[in-house]
Design an enzyme around this catalytic site. Structure first.
Site, PDB file in Angstrom:
ATOM      1  N   HIS A 190      -3.074  11.146   0.566  1.00 36.08           N
ATOM      2  CA  HIS A 190      -2.586  10.895   1.927  1.00 36.08           C
ATOM      3  C   HIS A 190      -1.941  12.178   2.460  1.00 36.08           C
ATOM      4  CE1 HIS A 190      -1.061   7.648   4.856  1.00 36.08           C
ATOM      5  NE2 HIS A 190      -0.700   8.800   5.384  1.00 36.08           N
ATOM      6  N   ASN A 220      -7.306   2.224   9.209  1.00 32.61           N
ATOM      7  CA  ASN A 220      -6.088   2.229  10.014  1.00 32.61           C
ATOM      8  C   ASN A 220      -6.499   2.031  11.463  1.00 32.61           C
ATOM      9  OD1 ASN A 220      -5.040   3.085   7.574  1.00 32.61           O
ATOM     10  ND2 ASN A 220      -4.608   5.180   8.242  1.00 32.61           N
ATOM     11  N   GLU A 280      -3.368   0.286   8.057  1.00 34.42           N
ATOM     12  CA  GLU A 280      -2.260   0.659   8.942  1.00 34.42           C
ATOM     13  C   GLU A 280      -2.488   0.050  10.309  1.00 34.42           C
ATOM     14  OE1 GLU A 280      -1.242   4.868   9.253  1.00 34.42           O
ATOM     15  OE2 GLU A 280      -1.717   5.155   7.138  1.00 34.42           O
ATOM     16  N   GLU A 305      -7.390   8.662   6.243  1.00 41.76           N
ATOM     17  CA  GLU A 305      -7.747   9.292   7.522  1.00 41.76           C
ATOM     18  C   GLU A 305      -8.430  10.648   7.375  1.00 41.76           C
ATOM     19  OE1 GLU A 305      -4.686   9.153  10.510  1.00 41.76           O
ATOM     20  OE2 GLU A 305      -4.708   6.979  10.522  1.00 41.76           O
ATOM     21  N   TYR A 339      -4.739   1.899  15.369  1.00 42.25           N
ATOM     22  CA  TYR A 339      -3.583   1.946  16.279  1.00 42.25           C
ATOM     23  C   TYR A 339      -3.987   1.577  17.701  1.00 42.25           C
ATOM     24  CZ  TYR A 339      -0.751   3.765  12.521  1.00 42.25           C
ATOM     25  OH  TYR A 339      -0.070   3.868  11.338  1.00 42.25           O
ATOM     26  N   ARG A 345       0.852  -1.183   0.000  1.00 39.97           N
ATOM     27  CA  ARG A 345       0.000   0.000   0.000  1.00 39.97           C
ATOM     28  C   ARG A 345       0.895   1.242   0.000  1.00 39.97           C
ATOM     29  NH1 ARG A 345      -2.311   3.474   4.804  1.00 39.97           N
ATOM     30  NH2 ARG A 345      -3.670   4.822   3.609  1.00 39.97           N
TER      31      ARG A 345
HETATM   32  C1  BG6 Z   1      -1.616   7.602  10.575  1.00 38.62           C
HETATM   33  C2  BG6 Z   1      -1.195   8.154   9.246  1.00 38.62           C
HETATM   34  O1  BG6 Z   1      -2.261   8.605  11.265  1.00 38.62           O
HETATM   35  O2  BG6 Z   1      -0.652   7.178  11.462  1.00 38.62           O
HETATM   36  C3  BG6 Z   1       0.262   8.009   8.888  1.00 38.62           C
HETATM   37  O3  BG6 Z   1      -2.014   7.694   8.206  1.00 38.62           O
HETATM   38  C4  BG6 Z   1       1.083   8.158  10.150  1.00 38.62           C
HETATM   39  O4  BG6 Z   1       0.579   8.939   7.902  1.00 38.62           O
HETATM   40  C5  BG6 Z   1       0.720   7.052  11.103  1.00 38.62           C
HETATM   41  O5  BG6 Z   1       2.457   8.228   9.935  1.00 38.62           O
HETATM   42  C6  BG6 Z   1       1.507   7.082  12.384  1.00 38.62           C
HETATM   43  O6  BG6 Z   1       1.357   8.325  12.983  1.00 38.62           O
HETATM   44  P1  BG6 Z   1       2.568   9.245  13.398  1.00 38.62           P
HETATM   45  O7  BG6 Z   1       1.970  10.516  13.836  1.00 38.62           O
HETATM   46  O8  BG6 Z   1       3.280   8.500  14.465  1.00 38.62           O
HETATM   47  O9  BG6 Z   1       3.401   9.384  12.167  1.00 38.62           O
END
Ligand code: BG6
Length: 470
Positions: free
Chosen positions: A120, A297, A368, A165, A299, A76
């Site tokens: 992006h 994405n 992500e 995002e 996290y 990707r």
């Molecule tokens: C997401 C984005 O928010 O998280 C990426 O799509 C980003 O571009 C990734 O790099 C990790 O976040 P950060 O702020 O640690 O770079």
């Protein structure tokens, strides 16, 4: 749900990883590329400019060869709008077209499927000067860019993602260097959601155009989705969690899938005199754009309690402070954190997958997921990143549990294939399987090194997710 046995990952499961153009390519003003908003922004103090990044523009062959060595089924990456259309509209840059032709062909040489993000975080600076997403013409600008990509790459790119995002652009745009609010604006919320509306319409029209021009191709959105927990079983906290889920998550997916504004968000905007204006044809366009899958994405989750009306907003993608009148963000004491303060919640990943699938019933690709950390290159060229392996292993386990729960999964693309510059925390916050030899300001050799997670992920892919051992 406790399962007696686990369902395997689907045979054609797309294992890979992600990057984005402005964070990895460098060569930011080379070969005719116009500046993007990322090239003209003031980077946060102590962090690198985005001119060299991981220098992928000059090293894509080596990078894709390393991805092939890991066994990637999919890569990707995003296409830089201003590399293709330096001013955002009008004249096309042949060198830019050629670059992505090369990247796509290089992927296909190794049977790696290109999964292309159309946008992006990198609005051409020339369009920022014309009002960026606040200008209703931005919808047509985006469609022109989409059409150019479909015409040039549609014969080989079968999977597309629209806007990365969009929810973060709307909620924390300034921290990632996007979202321009016109001077003198008196209702920032209304302006923000008007821009958001233009993006939603642009996305819907791009999905329809993709289906019209490339009937074989598949397209989907790529928001950052994270289930929001109530801080307690107080009914007020549950309402706050519903509010935050609506404003952070469901607004974007409800719109992409059903073409309708989420009712909670709409009421909130009404309360603040901030509902977006619909231009002629917007409602039809929103109803006519349909995704084939959902990319998102992930996290970590969030946790909220009832708002006291004074929350100030802000924060970053995972550390939001809440939204006045909707919810107050609080730390979750049950979760560990990364070195950069982001909570880690693999079980929340399963919960998020279950929720998204039961709401929308479309196959899911994770676009992500990953851990930002301070990695260290040893003298012998090794990089020991057990913390990253643990993070990814626990998320993959939960993904398999979600599959066993009945969630239809298409693929998994952690962030990131290779070290790159973080949105606002520089080069020192590394995510890749491949280490890039440079520091925040010292470019060093820019050579590539395989981290321990590289070898581990290779085994995971070769065993189609069965072997997660060290
Ligand atoms: C997401 C984005 O928010 O998280 C990426 O799509 C980003 O571009 C990734 O790099 C990790 O976040 P950060 O702020 O640690 O770079």
């Amino acid at each position: 749900m406790l399962h007696k046995s686990l369902k395997p990952f689907p045979e054609e499961f797309l294992w890979g990883a992600s990057t984005s153009a402005y964070q990895v390519e460098g060569a930011n003003l080379e070969d005719g590329k116009g500046p993007s908003c990322q090239d003209v922004k003031k980077v946060p103090e102590g962090t690198s400019e985005l001119d060299v990044c991981a220098d992928q523009y000059h090293r894509y062959k080596e990078d894709i060869a390393l991805m092939a060595e890991m066994g990637f089924k999919v890569y990707r990456f995003s296409i830089s709008w201003s590399r293709i259309l330096p001013k955002g509209t009008g004249e096309v840059n042949p060198k830019g077209i050629e670059y992505y032709n090369n990247v796509i062909n290089e992927c296909l040489k190794y049977d790696i499927i290109p999964l292309v993000t159309m946008f992006h975080f990198d609005m051409p600076a020339a369009l920022d000067e014309r009002g960026s997403w606040s200008n209703p013409e931005s919808v047509d600008w985006f469609l022109e860019f989409a059409k150019t990509m479909f015409e040039n790459y549609g014969d080989r790119v079968k999977y597309w993602l629209t806007i990365n995002e969009q929810n973060m652009l709307t909620l924390v745009g300034p921290v990632i260097g996007t979202l321009c609010i016109p001077e003198g604006c008196t209702n920032v919320l209304k302006e923000t959601y008007q821009q958001n509306h233009h993006m939603l319409v642009a996305q819907a029209k791009a999905m329809a155009l993709c289906h019209e021009m490339l009937p074989e191709a598949k397209i989907g959105p790529a928001p950052n989705i994270a289930l929001i927990y109530p801080a307690s079983n107080k009914p007020e906290d549950q309402l706050a969690a519903q509010n935050m889920n609506a404003v952070r998550n469901w607004l974007y997916l409800d719109m992409a899938v059903y073409g309708k504004y989420n009712n909670l968000v709409w009421s909130y905007l009404e309360e603040h005199d901030a509902t977006p204006e619909f231009h002629e044809g917007d409602a039809e366009a929103l109803a006519n754009g349909h995704p084939d899958f959902i990319g998102f994405n992930y996290y970590s989750t969030g946790t909220v309690e009832a708002s006291d009306g004074t929350e100030e907003g802000g924060g970053d993608q995972q550390n939001s402070r809440g939204v006045a009148g909707l919810a107050k963000n609080i730390k979750n004491p049950n979760l560990m954190k990364t070195e950069f303060g982001w909570e880690i919640d693999p079980i929340g990943f399963r919960a998020t997958l279950r929720e998204v699938y039961s709401r929308y019933r479309l196959p899911i690709v994770i676009t992500e997921n990953g851990l930002g950390a301070y990695d260290k290159l040893e003298e012998d060229g090794s990089v020991h990143d057990p913390y990253r392996i643990t993070y990814l292993r626990e998320h993959i386990k939960q993904m398999q549990l979600a599959i066993t729960d009945g969630v239809e999964m298409m693929g998994y693309c952690p962030w990131s294939a290779i070290d790159l510059i973080s949105t606002h925390e520089g080069m020192k916050k590394r995510y890749g399987f491949i280490y890039v030899d440079r520091d925040e300001f010292d470019l060093k050799t820019l050579n590539r090194f395989r981290k321990d997670s590289f070898f581990w992920y290779k085994k995971v892919i070769a065993s189609n997710g069965e072997d997660l051992s060290d």
